[in-house]
Design an enzyme around this catalytic site. Structure first.
Site, PDB file in Angstrom:
ATOM      1  CB  CYS A   3     -56.044 121.134  29.071  1.00  0.00           C
ATOM      2  SG  CYS A   3     -55.142 121.789  27.956  1.00  0.00           S
ATOM      3  CG  PHE A  40     -26.540 130.691  22.544  1.00  0.00           C
ATOM      4  CD1 PHE A  40     -27.589 131.367  22.796  1.00  0.00           C
ATOM      5  CD2 PHE A  40     -26.433 130.102  21.168  1.00  0.00           C
ATOM      6  CE1 PHE A  40     -28.674 131.481  21.921  1.00  0.00           C
ATOM      7  CE2 PHE A  40     -27.456 130.407  20.347  1.00  0.00           C
ATOM      8  CZ  PHE A  40     -28.694 131.050  20.588  1.00  0.00           C
ATOM      9  CG  ASP A  60     -31.999 124.446  26.641  1.00  0.00           C
ATOM     10  OD1 ASP A  60     -31.070 124.276  26.021  1.00  0.00           O
ATOM     11  OD2 ASP A  60     -32.518 125.835  26.590  1.00  0.00           O
ATOM     12  CG  HIS A 112     -51.399 123.650  26.963  1.00  0.00           C
ATOM     13  ND1 HIS A 112     -52.186 122.465  27.056  1.00  0.00           N
ATOM     14  CD2 HIS A 112     -50.867 123.769  25.351  1.00  0.00           C
ATOM     15  CE1 HIS A 112     -52.123 121.818  25.876  1.00  0.00           C
ATOM     16  NE2 HIS A 112     -51.215 122.659  24.937  1.00  0.00           N
ATOM     17  CG  ASP A 170     -25.838 127.958  27.914  1.00  0.00           C
ATOM     18  OD1 ASP A 170     -26.564 128.073  26.821  1.00  0.00           O
ATOM     19  OD2 ASP A 170     -24.687 127.511  28.187  1.00  0.00           O
ATOM     20  CB  CYS A 214     -51.705 121.327  31.582  1.00  0.00           C
ATOM     21  SG  CYS A 214     -52.679 122.286  30.736  1.00  0.00           S
ATOM     22  CB  CYS A 234     -53.865 118.770  27.737  1.00  0.00           C
ATOM     23  SG  CYS A 234     -52.488 119.439  28.462  1.00  0.00           S
TER      24      CYS A 234
HETATM   25  C1  LIG Z   1     -35.216 127.809  18.619  1.00  0.00           C
HETATM   26  O1  LIG Z   1     -35.089 128.883  19.568  1.00  0.00           O
HETATM   27  C2  LIG Z   1     -34.128 130.005  19.319  1.00  0.00           C
HETATM   28  O2  LIG Z   1     -33.054 129.408  19.019  1.00  0.00           O
HETATM   29  C3  LIG Z   1     -32.146 129.550  20.253  1.00  0.00           C
HETATM   30  C4  LIG Z   1     -31.910 128.038  20.773  1.00  0.00           C
HETATM   31  N1  LIG Z   1     -30.867 127.486  20.168  1.00  0.00           N
HETATM   32  C5  LIG Z   1     -29.810 127.313  20.887  1.00  0.00           C
HETATM   33  N2  LIG Z   1     -28.512 126.874  20.346  1.00  0.00           N
HETATM   34  C6  LIG Z   1     -27.725 126.801  20.949  1.00  0.00           C
HETATM   35  C7  LIG Z   1     -26.419 126.717  21.001  1.00  0.00           C
HETATM   36  C8  LIG Z   1     -25.444 126.759  22.314  1.00  0.00           C
HETATM   37  C9  LIG Z   1     -23.968 126.515  22.185  1.00  0.00           C
HETATM   38  O3  LIG Z   1     -23.551 126.234  21.132  1.00  0.00           O
HETATM   39  N3  LIG Z   1     -23.412 126.907  23.286  1.00  0.00           N
HETATM   40  C10 LIG Z   1     -23.935 127.152  24.554  1.00  0.00           C
HETATM   41  N4  LIG Z   1     -23.079 127.545  25.435  1.00  0.00           N
HETATM   42  N5  LIG Z   1     -25.265 127.649  24.439  1.00  0.00           N
HETATM   43  C11 LIG Z   1     -26.348 127.360  23.443  1.00  0.00           C
HETATM   44  C12 LIG Z   1     -27.395 127.372  23.576  1.00  0.00           C
HETATM   45  C13 LIG Z   1     -28.235 127.322  22.220  1.00  0.00           C
HETATM   46  N6  LIG Z   1     -29.628 127.714  22.167  1.00  0.00           N
HETATM   47  C14 LIG Z   1     -33.003 130.214  21.154  1.00  0.00           C
HETATM   48  O4  LIG Z   1     -31.971 131.264  21.483  1.00  0.00           O
HETATM   49  C15 LIG Z   1     -32.630 132.906  21.076  1.00  0.00           C
HETATM   50  C16 LIG Z   1     -33.193 133.239  22.319  1.00  0.00           C
HETATM   51  C17 LIG Z   1     -31.795 133.598  20.526  1.00  0.00           C
HETATM   52  O5  LIG Z   1     -33.768 132.164  20.139  1.00  0.00           O
HETATM   53  C18 LIG Z   1     -33.869 130.761  20.473  1.00  0.00           C
HETATM   54 ZN   LIG Z   2     -53.114 121.515  28.568  1.00  0.00          ZN
END
Ligand SMILES: CO[C@@H]1O[C@H](CNc2nc3cc4c(=O)[nH]c(N)nc4cc3[nH]2)[C@H]2OC(C)(C)O[C@@H]12
Ligand SMILES: [Zn+2]
Length: 378
Positions: free
Chosen positions: A318, A106, A275, A344, A102, A315, A313
């Site tokens: 498990c 973000f 991811d 897991h 990435d 894994c 599972c």
């Molecule tokens: C549900 O997990 C929390 O929510 C974040 C994941 N949600 C997320 N949306 C994203 C948007 C972007 C983007 O617009 N641009 C770039 N370059 N990378 C991105 C990476 C991203 N990841 C995790 O990030 C934290 C660790 C804050 O909590 C987790």
């Molecule tokens: Zn498992």
């Protein structure tokens, strides 16, 4: 070189994405310098050049194909030139599968105390030592060329949620200019640069962002600015507006997602790659992911439960250990306990995407989705 060819149901000279039912779900194959990988796929997150608590060998065993690392973190520590001197990220972390990095877009906004965003880039303070840092499209792309991932991301701004329309509009237009600058700065052949669609939670801005980036002709597209706290129906609505505008023969990557209910909905809209830190993060506080929802194996209820987390599972956790044993390790703060819940959870999501792919290839994705959602409690 990051060609994307769908897996055809019947043998044919050319490959095309297999469409399924009345959905945009498709089963594809992603060609990279480190192999050809099946989609839909979940990519374990290895922020600081390691997927926390598991080894590359274990990742390979559980079927991981592409893993993620973060430019923001590696730029601050140990530095991307050092990784380049070590032979690049694959050599540095001994991973011979695919790697996606990435761009820092973000992390700058979610981790470092933000100083200022200008047309040039983003000034921020390092969350490690408080030093003043600066990232721009050019710096982020150079850092990612140093790291040598197979797929790298354009430098963008992940618009916070909620955001005013005017702010979202200006930020999205800047992200498109930054995508063009990222493209110009990207001179490493054999490495695919994906653009990232923004637009906040505004349908018209999402469409403009997608159309502008498609006209810049990238080999693949991330969908950003989601999974940032918005309600799930809003995320799905943004997908509905955005995905159909992206080329069918290129991969779509929904960033930061997530849980199996989100994965199955996003696949229905035509997403190929995912991811999220969720599986590895919740594992470290003793929560296991199962097809019926979360199982907090640390709870007293499991003190004498000698069954595995999930009897079906495959894994390592498990196949060999009970809930009682894993709970004991977690209560005793034994590192092995975190390793077992992490193994897991990663296996569960990797296997879940494999099951979705199989369902698409056998043209039964919509019933697969119905059955899964019926038994999964969010
Ligand atoms: C549900 O997990 C929390 O929510 C974040 C994941 N949600 C997320 N949306 C994203 C948007 C972007 C983007 O617009 N641009 C770039 N370059 N990378 C991105 C990476 C991203 N990841 C995790 O990030 C934290 C660790 C804050 O909590 C987790
Ligand atoms: Zn498992």
């Amino acid at each position: 070189t990051c060609a994307f060819a769908g897996q055809k149901k019947v043998l044919a000279a050319y490959e095309e994405a297999v469409k399924c039912g009345y959905s945009g779900a498709r089963a594809g194959r992603l060609h990279t310098p480190h192999g050809v990988f099946d989609t839909p796929m979940f990519m374990p997150v290895g922020t600081q050049a390691t997927v926390k608590a598991v080894s590359p060998r274990e990742l390979k065993e559980m079927g991981a194909q592409i893993i993620l690392s973060n430019t923001y973190h590696l730029y601050l520590r140990p530095g991307t030139e050092l990784v380049a001197e070590a032979g690049g990220l694959h050599r540095f972390m001994d991973w011979d599968g695919g790697i996606l990095t990435d761009s820092g877009g973000f992390q700058v906004f979610s981790l470092g105390p933000l100083r200022k965003i200008t047309e040039e880039g983003a000034a921020f303070r390092s969350h490690i030592d408080g030093s003043t840092q600066f990232l721009s499209p050019e710096i982020a792309i150079k850092a990612q060329m140093n790291l040598g991932a197979d797929i790298i991301m354009a430098f963008d701004e992940c618009i916070p949620y909620p955001a005013e329309y005017q702010y979202a509009k200006l930020s999205t237009e800047r992200t498109t200019r930054w995508a063009e600058r990222s493209q110009k700065a990207h001179t490493r052949s054999g490495q695919a640069l994906f653009a990232i669609v923004q637009g906040g939670m505004y349908q018209d801005l999402r469409r403009v962002s997608a159309n502008d980036l498609v006209s810049l002709d990238f080999p693949g597209y991330g969908i950003g600015g989601l999974s940032v706290g918005e309600p799930k129906p809003v995320m799905y609505e943004m997908l509905e507006q955005t995905v159909p505008l992206l080329p069918e023969n290129k991969p779509r990557y929904l960033m930061g997602v997530g849980t199996p209910d989100c994965l199955v909905e996003a696949v229905r809209y035509g997403i190929d790659m995912f991811d999220c830190v969720f599986p590895t993060r919740v594992a470290r506080n003793g929560t296991a992911m199962t097809k019926s929802g979360r199982l907090v194996v640390k709870n007293a209820a499991y003190a004498k439960d000698f069954l595995p987390i999930d009897e079906n599972c495959g894994c390592y956790a498990c196949q060999n250990f009970s809930r009682a044993y894993i709970r004991h390790l977690l209560k005793a703060d034994e590192i092995f306990g975190l390793r077992l819940t992490t193994i897991h959870n990663l296996y569960f999501l990797l296997d879940f995407t494999k099951k979705m792919r199989q369902a698409i290839l056998e043209d039964r994705f919509l019933s697969f989705r119905e059955e899964f959602l019926a038994q999964y409690c969010k």
